[in-house]
Design a protein around this motif. Structure first.
Motif, PDB file in Angstrom:
ATOM      1  N   TRP A  77       0.833  -1.212   0.000  1.00 56.80           N
ATOM      2  CA  TRP A  77       0.000   0.000   0.000  1.00 56.80           C
ATOM      3  C   TRP A  77       0.860   1.252   0.000  1.00 56.80           C
ATOM      4  O   TRP A  77       0.629   2.176  -0.784  1.00 56.80           O
ATOM      5  N   TRP A  78       1.866   1.327   0.876  1.00 54.82           N
ATOM      6  CA  TRP A  78       2.716   2.513   0.949  1.00 54.82           C
ATOM      7  C   TRP A  78       3.595   2.642  -0.285  1.00 54.82           C
ATOM      8  O   TRP A  78       3.921   3.761  -0.702  1.00 54.82           O
ATOM      9  N   SER A  79       3.979   1.527  -0.880  1.00 53.06           N
ATOM     10  CA  SER A  79       4.759   1.594  -2.118  1.00 53.06           C
ATOM     11  C   SER A  79       3.909   2.093  -3.271  1.00 53.06           C
ATOM     12  O   SER A  79       4.384   2.848  -4.124  1.00 53.06           O
ATOM     13  N   ASN A  80       2.642   1.711  -3.286  1.00 51.79           N
ATOM     14  CA  ASN A  80       1.752   2.102  -4.371  1.00 51.79           C
ATOM     15  C   ASN A  80       1.279   3.535  -4.231  1.00 51.79           C
ATOM     16  O   ASN A  80       1.217   4.282  -5.219  1.00 51.79           O
ATOM     17  N   LYS A  81       0.953   3.954  -3.006  1.00 48.93           N
ATOM     18  CA  LYS A  81       0.344   5.264  -2.805  1.00 48.93           C
ATOM     19  C   LYS A  81       1.362   6.381  -2.618  1.00 48.93           C
ATOM     20  O   LYS A  81       1.135   7.510  -3.067  1.00 48.93           O
ATOM     21  N   PHE A  82       2.475   6.099  -1.948  1.00 46.18           N
ATOM     22  CA  PHE A  82       3.455   7.147  -1.667  1.00 46.18           C
ATOM     23  C   PHE A  82       4.863   6.803  -2.153  1.00 46.18           C
ATOM     24  O   PHE A  82       5.800   7.544  -1.860  1.00 46.18           O
ATOM     25  N   HIS A  83       5.030   5.704  -2.861  1.00 48.63           N
ATOM     26  CA  HIS A  83       6.347   5.270  -3.356  1.00 48.63           C
ATOM     27  C   HIS A  83       7.340   5.099  -2.220  1.00 48.63           C
ATOM     28  O   HIS A  83       8.530   5.408  -2.366  1.00 48.63           O
ATOM     29  N   LEU A  84       6.876   4.588  -1.082  1.00 46.71           N
ATOM     30  CA  LEU A  84       7.746   4.293   0.051  1.00 46.71           C
ATOM     31  C   LEU A  84       7.911   2.783   0.134  1.00 46.71           C
ATOM     32  O   LEU A  84       7.155   2.090   0.821  1.00 46.71           O
ATOM     33  N   GLY A  85       8.864   2.248  -0.594  1.00 44.80           N
ATOM     34  CA  GLY A  85       9.059   0.816  -0.599  1.00 44.80           C
ATOM     35  C   GLY A  85       9.996   0.384  -1.701  1.00 44.80           C
ATOM     36  O   GLY A  85      10.630   1.210  -2.375  1.00 44.80           O
ATOM     37  N   PRO A  86      10.105  -0.917  -1.903  1.00 46.82           N
ATOM     38  CA  PRO A  86      11.013  -1.430  -2.935  1.00 46.82           C
ATOM     39  C   PRO A  86      10.538  -1.069  -4.322  1.00 46.82           C
ATOM     40  O   PRO A  86       9.336  -0.912  -4.585  1.00 46.82           O
ATOM     41  N   THR A  87      11.469  -0.942  -5.238  1.00 49.75           N
ATOM     42  CA  THR A  87      11.122  -0.558  -6.611  1.00 49.75           C
ATOM     43  C   THR A  87      10.293  -1.618  -7.314  1.00 49.75           C
ATOM     44  O   THR A  87       9.571  -1.303  -8.255  1.00 49.75           O
ATOM     45  N   SER A  88      10.366  -2.863  -6.854  1.00 58.46           N
ATOM     46  CA  SER A  88       9.595  -3.925  -7.504  1.00 58.46           C
ATOM     47  C   SER A  88       8.106  -3.767  -7.270  1.00 58.46           C
ATOM     48  O   SER A  88       7.296  -4.218  -8.080  1.00 58.46           O
TER      49      SER A  88
END
Length: 589
Positions: A77-88
């Motif tokens: 969720w955080w990678s999708n919404k705020f780009h806070l996560g792994p690049t994958s």
């Protein structure tokens, strides 16, 4: 010479030499068969270690046995919404993707980002105004859709700019400096370095804490300084680290602020008092002493009901003396001046065990006592402010001091797969998250749903106040300020080198709702012509009001052709007295 004695001496000497040789061979064989020697490798087979900088910290699963790992769903969720996560797990650039911008304040290079805050309200459809405190001014960003910050966040980065970069370099928290982002307005503090700013509940006034004990009340629209208070007059005082506004109520409806700083003193000021001079000679309404070191943070909370007579208004201060104190400010009036060293107004004292850097209030909806969250060192603690009881201690795994705490609210479907299969409308699940950031560049996210749960009797006390770790990322820059906008669409992070990063959440797309399978309208039909007419404008869109052209009457068309007789006949046929009267006046004047 006795030949027998000589032979016996020679034989004994040979035995000693043989024992020594056997001992040396045994030691040599043991050394070659030891683990250290078996793992020996020549220098040609060794590889030189390359230094690596961790861009982000991401993990696979979370469990009680290993609480330092990220929860997969939360990480996604955080990678999708705020780009806070792994690049994958970060989606490719598209219209609904999150956007980011990094910029420097006008005081870049000379001051760190001391504080970041948002206005409590805004015009519907407009972004919340953001105040960044750095150096001798407070920069205001993003209050309108036409601001440079809103325009930079509205348009994603060009693919040519990221074409030659690796995936890890494309998605870092602090990207390249965007020089096009300029503040909408800057509030000057007269050359005094500012350290804290707080908005009034109407979003118009700003209370700014500065060096040398100055508190300035500024207009966020006109940038004018309305009032100036000084803790030590013209002699100069200690740095103000926290300011804020007390709620306006009571018979007098006074507008009051608080200030606290390095002199370990909490003061209450009355803005409705004497307006003479610049405020240096004005004494504070109340002075509360008790801390033994600098006060770094101060927050306000209230609970109870005035009609029932159990209403309380309190201030909570956190200091470098390792304590958190609760002060009663409900009984303050314009006639009282509590300038003393006693602790009559102190309700409770709590020992955090480390220098307290920041505080956060979890306000309950009912009459229950709110929860105080204090952060000091690398530990977060939850407190009951009236009893002084420590409810929970959270080991955050931060390696350096925690500098910021923020509360976020996220919306998503309760059970996406089940809703889609059953065909019923998806219910949005409201989740609360606690975000911490520190000087080690680490951002950690915890679940705070249990603190807002209404079923307090069914939840065990230990589980209620245990904040489970969900997700985390790490940057190479020390983080000194962090804030989430009231609508939870913008995450702002400030660093010690003067850089500010704003992450704007991806546009919300309802999930868990079964959509009707609509076919595209056929070209030439009315539905094809009216497609998109019911779509509302987004927050980043420029709304242009189009005025429809008024339909001319028949006599108006004759007047345009200077056919006055035909115009009069048309007005008489319309049987409208006002049209006939205006037309006769127009013709015969």
């Amino acid at each position: 010479i006795n030949l027998g004695n000589v032979c016996s001496i020679h034989i004994s000497y040979q035995l000693k030499v043989l024992k020594l040789v056997l001992f040396i061979l045994t030691a040599a064989i043991a050394s070659f068969t030891s683990p250290s020697m078996t793992s020996y490798k020549p220098s040609s087979s060794l590889k030189s270690l390359q230094p690596q900088t961790a861009k982000s910290i991401t993990f696979a699963t979370a469990s009680k046995a290993n609480p330092t790992e990220s929860l997969p769903s939360e990480q996604k969720w955080w990678s999708n919404k705020f780009h806070l996560g792994p690049t994958s797990q970060i989606p490719k650039k598209k219209a609904t993707s999150a956007t980011s911008v990094t910029f420097q304040t006008p005081s870049a290079g000379s001051a760190i980002i001391s504080h970041v805050t948002f206005a409590p309200n805004t015009i519907k459809g407009y972004p919340y105004q953001m105040a960044v405190v750095a150096g001798p001014r407070v920069a205001l960003y993003g209050g309108t859709q036409s601001s440079s910050l809103s325009r930079s966040l509205a348009r994603p980065k060009n693919s040519k700019q990221t074409e030659g970069k690796s995936k890890e370099e494309q998605f870092t928290l602090f990207g390249e400096d965007n020089s096009t982002v300029k503040p909408d307005r800057t509030v000057s503090t007269g050359g005094q370095p500012a350290h804290y700013a707080s908005y009034h509940h109407d979003g118009r006034l700003l209370a700014v804490g500065c060096d040398h004990g100055y508190i300035k009340i500024c207009d966020a629209q006109s940038r004018a300084t309305i009032r100036t208070f000084s803790t030590h007059g013209n002699r100069g005082g200690y740095t103000i680290r926290s300011t804020g506004w007390l709620p306006e109520g009571g018979k007098n409806k006074q507008r009051m602020i608080w200030s606290a700083g390095d002199d370990a003193t909490l003061r209450i000021w009355n803005l409705s008092g004497d307006m003479g001079g610049a405020g240096e000679g004005i004494k504070p309404l109340a002075t509360m002493k008790g801390h033994g070191d600098s006060i770094r943070s101060c927050v306000h909370f209230s609970y109870g009901d005035k009609k029932k007579g159990n209403y309380k208004s309190c201030l909570v201060s956190g200091s470098y003396d390792h304590t958190v104190r609760v002060w009663d400010v409900e009984s303050l009036t314009s006639a009282s001046n509590l300038d003393s060293d006693d602790n009559d107004n102190c309700l409770s004292v709590m020992n955090h065990g480390a220098p307290v850097e920041t505080l956060l209030i979890i306000q309950s909806s009912g009459d229950d006592v709110p929860i105080i969250i204090s952060a000091g060192g690398t530990v977060i603690k939850l407190w009951n402010p009236l009893l002084g009881e420590c409810l929970s201690t959270i080991q955050t795994k931060h390696s350096k001091t925690i500098t910021s705490l923020s509360l976020a609210t996220i919306f998503r479907a309760d059970n996406e797969d089940k809703d889609i299969e059953s065909g019923v409308d998806g219910m949005k699940n409201i989740s609360r998250r606690l975000i911490s950031a520190g000087l080690d560049g680490l951002i950690r996210i915890y679940s705070a749903d249990s603190l807002f749960s209404e079923d307090n009797e069914e939840i065990d006390k230990g589980e209620k106040y245990h904040l489970q770790y969900l997700h985390g990322v790490k940057t190479s820059e020390p983080i000194t300020a962090l804030a989430m906008s009231p609508d939870n669409t913008r995450l702002v992070v400030g660093s010690s080198n003067g850089y500010v990063t704003v992450r704007q959440r991806a546009k919300y797309v309802p999930q868990g709702v079964k959509r009707k399978n609509r076919n595209e309208p056929r070209a030439g039909t009315y539905s094809y012509f009216m497609r998109g007419a019911s779509v509302g404008a987004d927050a980043d869109d420029h709304i242009v009001m189009l005025q429809k052209k008024k339909k001319l009457q028949k006599y108006d068309k004759f007047l345009q052709k200077f056919c006055y007789g035909d115009a009069l006949d048309a007005a008489l046929n319309s049987r409208d007295p006002r049209a006939v009267s205006k037309l006769t006046q127009c013709i015969y004047t």
